[in-house]
Design a protein around this motif. Sequence first.
Motif, PDB file in Angstrom:
ATOM      1  N   SER A  50      15.734 -12.921 -69.412  1.00 33.14           N
ATOM      2  CA  SER A  50      14.437 -13.539 -69.104  1.00 33.14           C
ATOM      3  C   SER A  50      14.810 -14.762 -68.172  1.00 33.14           C
ATOM      4  CB  SER A  50      13.912 -14.049 -70.437  1.00 33.14           C
ATOM      5  OG  SER A  50      15.063 -14.883 -70.920  1.00 33.14           O
ATOM      6  N   HIS A  53      13.201 -18.019 -69.050  1.00 30.19           N
ATOM      7  CA  HIS A  53      11.650 -18.202 -69.394  1.00 30.19           C
ATOM      8  C   HIS A  53      11.527 -17.692 -70.637  1.00 30.19           C
ATOM      9  CE1 HIS A  53      10.582 -18.450 -64.808  1.00 30.19           C
ATOM     10  NE2 HIS A  53      10.997 -19.567 -65.012  1.00 30.19           N
ATOM     11  N   GLU A  55      10.156 -14.744 -71.252  1.00 30.62           N
ATOM     12  CA  GLU A  55       9.645 -13.695 -70.558  1.00 30.62           C
ATOM     13  C   GLU A  55       8.885 -12.629 -71.278  1.00 30.62           C
ATOM     14  OE1 GLU A  55       8.436 -11.924 -68.203  1.00 30.62           O
ATOM     15  OE2 GLU A  55       9.649 -12.773 -66.738  1.00 30.62           O
ATOM     16  N   GLY A  57       7.243 -10.252 -70.427  1.00 35.68           N
ATOM     17  CA  GLY A  57       7.286  -8.897 -69.631  1.00 35.68           C
ATOM     18  C   GLY A  57       8.307  -7.983 -70.253  1.00 35.68           C
ATOM     19  N   GLU A 187      -1.856  -9.497 -69.974  1.00 34.69           N
ATOM     20  CA  GLU A 187      -0.892 -10.433 -69.239  1.00 34.69           C
ATOM     21  C   GLU A 187       0.519  -9.874 -69.492  1.00 34.69           C
ATOM     22  OE1 GLU A 187       1.162 -14.970 -70.245  1.00 34.69           O
ATOM     23  OE2 GLU A 187      -0.557 -14.414 -71.293  1.00 34.69           O
ATOM     24  N   TYR A 188       0.493  -9.104 -70.727  1.00 37.27           N
ATOM     25  CA  TYR A 188       1.995  -8.518 -70.971  1.00 37.27           C
ATOM     26  C   TYR A 188       2.350  -7.191 -70.063  1.00 37.27           C
ATOM     27  CZ  TYR A 188       1.573 -10.625 -75.863  1.00 37.27           C
ATOM     28  OH  TYR A 188       1.646 -11.495 -76.841  1.00 37.27           O
ATOM     29  N   ARG A 191       3.075  -9.108 -66.726  1.00 38.08           N
ATOM     30  CA  ARG A 191       4.536  -9.649 -66.640  1.00 38.08           C
ATOM     31  C   ARG A 191       5.390  -8.662 -66.728  1.00 38.08           C
ATOM     32  NH1 ARG A 191       4.961 -15.438 -66.286  1.00 38.08           N
ATOM     33  NH2 ARG A 191       6.955 -14.842 -66.770  1.00 38.08           N
ATOM     34  N   TRP A 195       8.041  -8.445 -63.590  1.00 33.71           N
ATOM     35  CA  TRP A 195       9.534  -8.416 -64.015  1.00 33.71           C
ATOM     36  C   TRP A 195      10.268  -7.356 -63.444  1.00 33.71           C
ATOM     37  CZ3 TRP A 195      12.694  -5.094 -66.763  1.00 33.71           C
ATOM     38  CH2 TRP A 195      13.990  -5.656 -67.248  1.00 33.71           C
ATOM     39  N   MET A 234       4.029 -14.485 -60.019  1.00 34.27           N
ATOM     40  CA  MET A 234       3.832 -14.175 -61.714  1.00 34.27           C
ATOM     41  C   MET A 234       5.128 -14.293 -62.390  1.00 34.27           C
ATOM     42  SD  MET A 234       0.999 -11.312 -62.103  1.00 34.27           S
ATOM     43  CE  MET A 234      -0.405 -10.840 -60.943  1.00 34.27           C
ATOM     44  N   ALA A 235       6.297 -13.615 -61.539  1.00 39.16           N
ATOM     45  CA  ALA A 235       7.454 -13.342 -62.130  1.00 39.16           C
ATOM     46  C   ALA A 235       8.189 -14.914 -62.132  1.00 39.16           C
ATOM     47  CB  ALA A 235       8.414 -12.412 -61.375  1.00 39.16           C
ATOM     48  N   PRO A 240       0.826 -17.817 -67.246  1.00 39.66           N
ATOM     49  CA  PRO A 240      -0.280 -17.013 -66.241  1.00 39.66           C
ATOM     50  C   PRO A 240      -0.938 -17.815 -65.328  1.00 39.66           C
ATOM     51  CG  PRO A 240      -0.988 -17.200 -68.577  1.00 39.66           C
ATOM     52  CD  PRO A 240       0.298 -18.016 -68.596  1.00 39.66           C
TER      53      PRO A 240
END
Length: 347
Positions: A50, A53, A55, A57, A187-188, A191, A195, A234-235, A240
């Motif tokens: 991550s 973050h 993360e 994702g 969003e998942y 991400r 990622w 985004m990453a 978001p």
Amino acid sequence: WMWFFGAVFLSQFPSLAKEVLHGNEQVASLLLVVFSIGIGIGSLLCEVLSRRHVEIGLVPLGAIGMSVFSIDLYFASRALPPAEIMGLGAFLDQGAHWRVMLDLALLSLFAGLYSVPMYALIQMRAQPTHRARIIAANNILNALFMIASSLIAGTLLKSGFTVPQVFLFTGIANAVVAAYIFLLVPEYLLRFVAWVASRFVYRFKVRGDEHIPTQGAAVLVCNHVSFVDAVLLMAASPRPIRFLMDHRIFQIPVLGWLFRLAKAIPVAPRAEDPAAYEKAMQAAAQVLREGDLLGIFPEGGITRDGSIQPFKPGVTRIADTATAEGIALPVIPMALTHLWGSYFSRV
């Protein structure tokens, strides 16, 4: 759902050890140890993957792994021949049992990747005044789903399902639930795509991300080098981002669908379509009123020679509108470097 999934497996470990793997209580304890170690390793991997973050994702990655190895556990355990109850040594001497343990270890590892970002997200996104209540409600839901898992697993077994078939059912159900969740809350999925792109497609390094505010409205202003700039931003962001993007990008297959999923705002030049331009400005102002991040590529298009083009007036208008409405609006400059000449740039 995570607790439902885990409770199904934990409740079936004694039956898996005795009825399917033909092992004694030591074998059942070994399976629990393998499962626990897998979750611990997966949780530690979150920190490595991550990059400081939260993360989320990693959540789709965890869901995919949980389903894959649940289903493979069905194939690994259903083909085992009948045998006498064996001890730990005899159990470990059979190669087929190692596949079962590997499936359990990887299944629980991906469960760790799935659950840790979710719990961190709850604490990060919840308002401080509501955080304790949200965590308490989450614990109540976890308990309810664990009870439901026991009831459903018992019903399946009474209906003639075998233990391996319960694992197969759970793996397929997990895939269906995950697909529903990721379409409901895209969003998942976004991400996850970001990622993957920032870890496997590009050698991606982020510096200065601590300047992105963790709460409140802000405008992120960045140069525009390639068609995947928004994905990489985004990453890089812990939150978001809603992007203002050239309306022509939405006509590109796959990328257009991805940006629509991200609720990006299509904008056309004022001289080309004044009504679409005004609509985009109003949508951008609403994003800021709601306290979210707005991403803008102020050049108005992807560079054609690798250099920064003159800025369009849109970002100034958005900042002036926010100021007039009393919104304290930080403008965060960002820069993407070394992307010119990559596959998704114009050269």
